[in-house]
Design a protein around this motif. Structure first.
Motif, PDB file in Angstrom:
ATOM      1  N   LYS A   1       0.830  -1.204   0.000  1.00 58.06           N
ATOM      2  CA  LYS A   1       0.000   0.000   0.000  1.00 58.06           C
ATOM      3  C   LYS A   1       0.869   1.259   0.000  1.00 58.06           C
ATOM      4  N   ARG A   2       1.950   1.228   0.767  1.00 59.04           N
ATOM      5  CA  ARG A   2       2.826   2.407   0.820  1.00 59.04           C
ATOM      6  C   ARG A   2       3.502   2.645  -0.526  1.00 59.04           C
ATOM      7  N   ILE A   3       3.942   1.577  -1.174  1.00 60.74           N
ATOM      8  CA  ILE A   3       4.618   1.726  -2.464  1.00 60.74           C
ATOM      9  C   ILE A   3       3.660   2.297  -3.509  1.00 60.74           C
ATOM     10  N   LEU A   4       2.393   1.859  -3.474  1.00 62.62           N
ATOM     11  CA  LEU A   4       1.394   2.313  -4.443  1.00 62.62           C
ATOM     12  C   LEU A   4       0.725   3.617  -4.029  1.00 62.62           C
ATOM     13  N   LYS A   5       1.057   4.107  -2.823  1.00 59.41           N
ATOM     14  CA  LYS A   5       0.386   5.296  -2.264  1.00 59.41           C
ATOM     15  C   LYS A   5      -1.129   5.058  -2.288  1.00 59.41           C
ATOM     16  N   ALA A   6      -1.485   3.926  -1.664  1.00 51.76           N
ATOM     17  CA  ALA A   6      -2.850   3.410  -1.754  1.00 51.76           C
ATOM     18  C   ALA A   6      -3.382   3.100  -0.362  1.00 51.76           C
ATOM     19  N   SER A   7      -3.427   4.089   0.498  1.00 57.72           N
ATOM     20  CA  SER A   7      -3.876   3.841   1.867  1.00 57.72           C
ATOM     21  C   SER A   7      -5.322   3.383   1.924  1.00 57.72           C
ATOM     22  N   SER A   8      -6.115   3.727   0.910  1.00 58.42           N
ATOM     23  CA  SER A   8      -7.538   3.391   0.914  1.00 58.42           C
ATOM     24  C   SER A   8      -7.833   2.014   0.325  1.00 58.42           C
ATOM     25  N   ALA A   9      -6.831   1.333  -0.210  1.00 59.85           N
ATOM     26  CA  ALA A   9      -7.065   0.106  -0.988  1.00 59.85           C
ATOM     27  C   ALA A   9      -6.946  -1.144  -0.137  1.00 59.85           C
ATOM     28  N   GLN A  10      -7.516  -2.213  -0.657  1.00 58.88           N
ATOM     29  CA  GLN A  10      -7.215  -3.564  -0.187  1.00 58.88           C
ATOM     30  C   GLN A  10      -6.218  -4.165  -1.169  1.00 58.88           C
ATOM     31  N   VAL A  11      -5.172  -4.805  -0.660  1.00 55.11           N
ATOM     32  CA  VAL A  11      -4.151  -5.407  -1.508  1.00 55.11           C
ATOM     33  C   VAL A  11      -4.261  -6.925  -1.421  1.00 55.11           C
ATOM     34  N   MET A  12      -4.204  -7.571  -2.572  1.00 55.42           N
ATOM     35  CA  MET A  12      -4.244  -9.039  -2.641  1.00 55.42           C
ATOM     36  C   MET A  12      -3.091  -9.545  -3.489  1.00 55.42           C
ATOM     37  N   LEU A  13      -2.580 -10.705  -3.120  1.00 60.46           N
ATOM     38  CA  LEU A  13      -1.465 -11.350  -3.809  1.00 60.46           C
ATOM     39  C   LEU A  13      -1.939 -12.688  -4.342  1.00 60.46           C
ATOM     40  N   PHE A  14      -1.857 -12.874  -5.662  1.00 66.04           N
ATOM     41  CA  PHE A  14      -2.296 -14.117  -6.293  1.00 66.04           C
ATOM     42  C   PHE A  14      -1.099 -14.833  -6.921  1.00 66.04           C
ATOM     43  N   PRO A  15      -1.044 -16.161  -6.822  1.00 67.14           N
ATOM     44  CA  PRO A  15       0.010 -16.905  -7.521  1.00 67.14           C
ATOM     45  C   PRO A  15      -0.255 -16.861  -9.027  1.00 67.14           C
ATOM     46  N   ALA A  16       0.280 -15.860  -9.686  1.00 68.28           N
ATOM     47  CA  ALA A  16       0.014 -15.628 -11.112  1.00 68.28           C
ATOM     48  C   ALA A  16       0.991 -14.573 -11.604  1.00 68.28           C
ATOM     49  N   SER A  17       0.970 -14.331 -12.901  1.00 66.28           N
ATOM     50  CA  SER A  17       1.691 -13.182 -13.460  1.00 66.28           C
ATOM     51  C   SER A  17       0.727 -12.005 -13.535  1.00 66.28           C
ATOM     52  N   GLY A  18       1.170 -10.911 -14.150  1.00 67.55           N
ATOM     53  CA  GLY A  18       0.296  -9.747 -14.284  1.00 67.55           C
ATOM     54  C   GLY A  18      -0.973 -10.059 -15.053  1.00 67.55           C
ATOM     55  N   THR A  19      -0.912 -11.021 -15.976  1.00 65.49           N
ATOM     56  CA  THR A  19      -2.099 -11.404 -16.729  1.00 65.49           C
ATOM     57  C   THR A  19      -3.190 -11.924 -15.794  1.00 65.49           C
ATOM     58  N   GLY A  20      -2.796 -12.659 -14.771  1.00 60.27           N
ATOM     59  CA  GLY A  20      -3.756 -13.101 -13.771  1.00 60.27           C
ATOM     60  C   GLY A  20      -4.385 -11.926 -13.048  1.00 60.27           C
ATOM     61  N   GLY A  21      -3.599 -10.862 -12.846  1.00 56.75           N
ATOM     62  CA  GLY A  21      -4.149  -9.652 -12.241  1.00 56.75           C
ATOM     63  C   GLY A  21      -5.188  -8.998 -13.132  1.00 56.75           C
ATOM     64  N   TRP A  22      -4.916  -8.959 -14.453  1.00 55.14           N
ATOM     65  CA  TRP A  22      -5.918  -8.442 -15.385  1.00 55.14           C
ATOM     66  C   TRP A  22      -7.228  -9.209 -15.242  1.00 55.14           C
ATOM     67  N   GLU A  23      -7.099 -10.548 -15.237  1.00 59.34           N
ATOM     68  CA  GLU A  23      -8.302 -11.375 -15.190  1.00 59.34           C
ATOM     69  C   GLU A  23      -9.037 -11.205 -13.871  1.00 59.34           C
ATOM     70  N   ALA A  24      -8.298 -11.108 -12.779  1.00 65.05           N
ATOM     71  CA  ALA A  24      -8.930 -10.887 -11.486  1.00 65.05           C
ATOM     72  C   ALA A  24      -9.717  -9.582 -11.475  1.00 65.05           C
ATOM     73  N   ALA A  25      -9.157  -8.545 -12.086  1.00 64.56           N
ATOM     74  CA  ALA A  25      -9.817  -7.232 -12.094  1.00 64.56           C
ATOM     75  C   ALA A  25     -11.183  -7.300 -12.750  1.00 64.56           C
ATOM     76  N   ILE A  26     -11.252  -7.948 -13.905  1.00 65.14           N
ATOM     77  CA  ILE A  26     -12.526  -7.923 -14.629  1.00 65.14           C
ATOM     78  C   ILE A  26     -13.519  -8.954 -14.107  1.00 65.14           C
ATOM     79  N   THR A  27     -13.032 -10.150 -13.719  1.00 63.59           N
ATOM     80  CA  THR A  27     -13.981 -11.193 -13.332  1.00 63.59           C
ATOM     81  C   THR A  27     -14.635 -10.909 -11.989  1.00 63.59           C
ATOM     82  N   ASN A  28     -13.981 -10.134 -11.139  1.00 66.68           N
ATOM     83  CA  ASN A  28     -14.553  -9.838  -9.833  1.00 66.68           C
ATOM     84  C   ASN A  28     -15.494  -8.640  -9.840  1.00 66.68           C
TER      85      ASN A  28
END
Length: 396
Positions: free
Chosen positions: A47-74
């Protein structure tokens, strides 16, 4: 062949020995109570690195493509409309992923070498009086072309038109290398990976999510399981994972955050800018234009450089690897064979950057490129020498 040469691809990046030592660990029990003692501070550090105090951060066993998919499917449902611009291979691939999921993608096609077209986004949002567009997608740093885009401008376009769409940003090749302001820019989902600015091995998608995006989960109907935000958040609240986590990468990320904060984020960004500018000085001395059309678009994490007419950039990259064991980024998609890319992000110094500049210069010379051997290296040396004191003063 020696494997000690640094890589100059725009990710995965060089892994510092300090992080390799941390990740060279015995298996631990991720269900043990003390796992949370490491894991939960990591989420806070991201959160500090992203300057994202308001966010929830999640870590998935995936590459950035998995992050893309997580963003849209959720957050989205089949048939939902999303707005995206295509200005490089990675913006193209995210669009393709959306289309594979049955989303209605309104695509703004832009010449590769340009950034996210804020005015065209604004026009599309203004025309969408019924607010059918549910999400706006953009790559902060288009890795294929070495172009950085104005994410604050996209937020302004949404706000100025009063449009309620979510704002999803790919920060895979920018976060932890270039300034990223999740809260200030009103980002709803930001995506990166372990293998770029965080200097780790590939295998972990890092996703920051706003409260507004979390609320969108309640009505989203795209199928999801492995990348389900709700399952992840419920487990994270207990200091755990819904399945086996990438344990070594999490411990590595903890140490990576320490390294970035020890250097100081502003110093990290200044170092990347200085390394990038040295590469740009070299390209200018070679007489080779950048793929990025204007200085305000120049990326500080990767530079894409056009080769002269009649030359094949892919052959150049292959020759550099065969002759010297050094890797550079190939051109992708519309710029395949036309550009080569020098990645200058993550664990890199001016000394290492000079190695990459001089090696590709030798490879060009050997293939008959119309350059003067040593010109690019000398230009970068002059710039790094001139600015060495400035960087040292920032770090003091």
């Amino acid at each position: 062949m020696s494997q000690q040469n640094p890589v100059f691809i725009p990710g995965p990046t060089n892994v510092p020995d300090r992080l390799r030592r941390v990740m060279d660990m015995q298996t631990l029990d991720h269900r043990a109570p003390d796992f949370a003692d490491t894991f939960q501070p990591v989420l806070a550090g991201v959160k500090r690195i992203l300057k994202a105090s308001s966010a929830q951060v999640m870590l998935f066993p995936a590459s950035g493509t998995g992050g893309w998919e997580a963003a849209i499917t959720n957050t989205l449902s089949p048939g939902d409309k999303v707005l995206a611009a295509r200005y490089g291979m990675f913006s193209h691939r995210w669009i393709d992923l959306c289309q594979h999921h049955g989303l209605d993608v309104q695509v703004i096609d832009v010449e590769w070498g340009e950034g996210a077209p804020v005015e065209q986004y604004a026009e599309a949002l203004q025309a969408d009086s019924n607010h059918e567009i549910k999400a706006v997608l953009a790559c902060h740093n288009e890795t294929a072309t070495g172009v950085v885009s104005d994410i604050a401008g996209l937020r302004n376009a949404l706000d100025d038109t009063g449009h309620p769409a979510l704002l999803f940003i790919d920060g895979v090749s920018s976060i932890a290398s270039m300034d990223f302001r999740f809260d200030e820019w009103g980002v709803d989902i930001a995506i990166t990976g372990s293998q770029k600015g965080f200097m780790l091995y590939t295998g972990m998608a890092i996703v920051a999510v706003s409260e507004k995006a979390l609320q969108a989960m309640e009505s989203a109907r795209l199928p999801r399981c492995f990348l389900d935000f709700r399952d992840m958040l419920n487990a994270n609240a207990q200091g755990s994972f819904p399945y086996t986590p990438p344990l070594q990468l999490i411990f590595g990320l903890s140490e990576s955050i320490k390294m970035l904060e020890e250097e100081g984020l502003e110093n990290v960004f200044a170092r990347h800018h200085r390394l990038a500018e040295g590469v740009r000085q070299a390209a200018q001395a070679w007489g080779l234009p950048l793929c990025a059309k204007r200085p305000e678009l120049y990326s500080d994490s990767v530079t894409a450089i056009h080769v002269p007419d009649g030359f094949d950039a892919t052959a150049l990259i292959n020759h550099a690897y065969a002759a010297y064991g050094v890797s550079y980024g190939v051109g992708l998609g519309e710029v395949a064979g036309k550009v080569f890319r020098i990645g200058h992000l993550g664990s890199l110094t001016d000394v290492m950057a000079l190695t990459g500049i001089s090696t590709i210069e030798m490879a060009m010379h050997e293939l008959g490129y119309p350059i003067q051997l040593g010109a690019g290296t000398a230009a970068a040396q002059a710039y790094y020498s001139k600015t060495r004191g400035e960087l040292r003063a920032m770090a003091a």
